[in-house]
Design a protein around this motif. Structure first.
Motif, mmCIF file in Angstrom:
data_model
loop_
_atom_site.group_PDB
_atom_site.id
_atom_site.type_symbol
_atom_site.label_atom_id
_atom_site.label_comp_id
_atom_site.label_asym_id
_atom_site.label_seq_id
_atom_site.Cartn_x
_atom_site.Cartn_y
_atom_site.Cartn_z
ATOM 1 N N THR A 3 6.322 40.847 93.549
ATOM 2 C CA THR A 3 6.431 42.069 92.757
ATOM 3 C C THR A 3 7.826 42.117 92.152
ATOM 4 N N LEU A 4 7.901 42.398 90.868
ATOM 5 C CA LEU A 4 9.185 42.557 90.189
ATOM 6 C C LEU A 4 9.410 44.028 89.907
ATOM 7 N N GLN A 5 10.574 44.509 90.308
ATOM 8 C CA GLN A 5 10.960 45.890 90.071
ATOM 9 C C GLN A 5 11.980 45.922 88.927
ATOM 10 N N ASN A 25 1.752 46.433 82.530
ATOM 11 C CA ASN A 25 0.510 45.765 82.152
ATOM 12 C C ASN A 25 0.415 44.374 82.797
ATOM 13 N N ASN A 26 1.511 43.919 83.389
ATOM 14 C CA ASN A 26 1.548 42.636 84.089
ATOM 15 C C ASN A 26 1.372 42.885 85.584
ATOM 16 N N GLU A 27 0.515 42.101 86.195
ATOM 17 C CA GLU A 27 0.239 42.274 87.622
ATOM 18 C C GLU A 27 1.514 42.089 88.436
ATOM 19 N N VAL A 49 15.956 46.570 93.030
ATOM 20 C CA VAL A 49 15.682 46.284 91.620
ATOM 21 C C VAL A 49 15.910 44.803 91.395
ATOM 22 N N ASP A 50 14.953 44.165 90.713
ATOM 23 C CA ASP A 50 15.091 42.749 90.383
ATOM 24 C C ASP A 50 15.698 42.554 89.008
ATOM 25 N N ASN A 100 9.420 30.385 88.621
ATOM 26 C CA ASN A 100 8.338 30.189 89.606
ATOM 27 C C ASN A 100 7.228 31.231 89.461
ATOM 28 N N LEU A 101 7.417 32.242 88.642
ATOM 29 C CA LEU A 101 6.401 33.276 88.427
ATOM 30 C C LEU A 101 5.453 32.953 87.290
ATOM 31 N N GLN A 102 5.747 31.941 86.507
ATOM 32 C CA GLN A 102 4.911 31.632 85.350
ATOM 33 C C GLN A 102 3.491 31.321 85.793
#
Length: 103
Positions: A3-5, A25-27, A49-50, A100-102
């Motif tokens: 999860t990105l904050q 809109n992105n999971e 926060v990221d 690594n999230l792509q």
């Protein structure tokens, strides 16, 4: 999936609302929006926060100050200067920081 904050900071409420919608809109992506600069410092101290996303309308000195503040936090916070370009550009900016999230 991580999860990105996001903390999105800017002066144009319509743009902030649009960025929040695009981000969420992105999971796994969550966004908090702020238009009052002084509230951002406490938010960053009190929340994980990221990414700090700098949008339009901010003073140059605040941008410098918030970047320096993020560098000195105990957590690693990435800062993106984002002034438009659509959701594709935003995704590319995020994936450049977190390859690594792509999908």
């Amino acid at each position: 999936m991580k999860t990105l904050q996001f903390l999105v900071i800017g002066k144009n409420q319509e743009i902030l609302d649009t960025l929040k919608r695009i981000i969420e809109n992105n999971e796994g992506w969550k966004a908090e929006i702020k238009s009052e600069e002084l509230l951002c410092y406490d938010y960053l101290k009190e929340n994980q926060v990221d990414i700090v996303l700098l949008s339009s309308g901010l003073e140059e000195q605040f941008e410098k100050d918030i970047k320096a503040f993020c560098e000195n936090l105990d957590q690693e916070v990435k800062v993106i200067d984002h002034y438009g370009g659509g959701s594709g550009l935003l995704k590319n900016e995020v994936y450049a920081l977190f390859p690594n999230l792509q999908p």
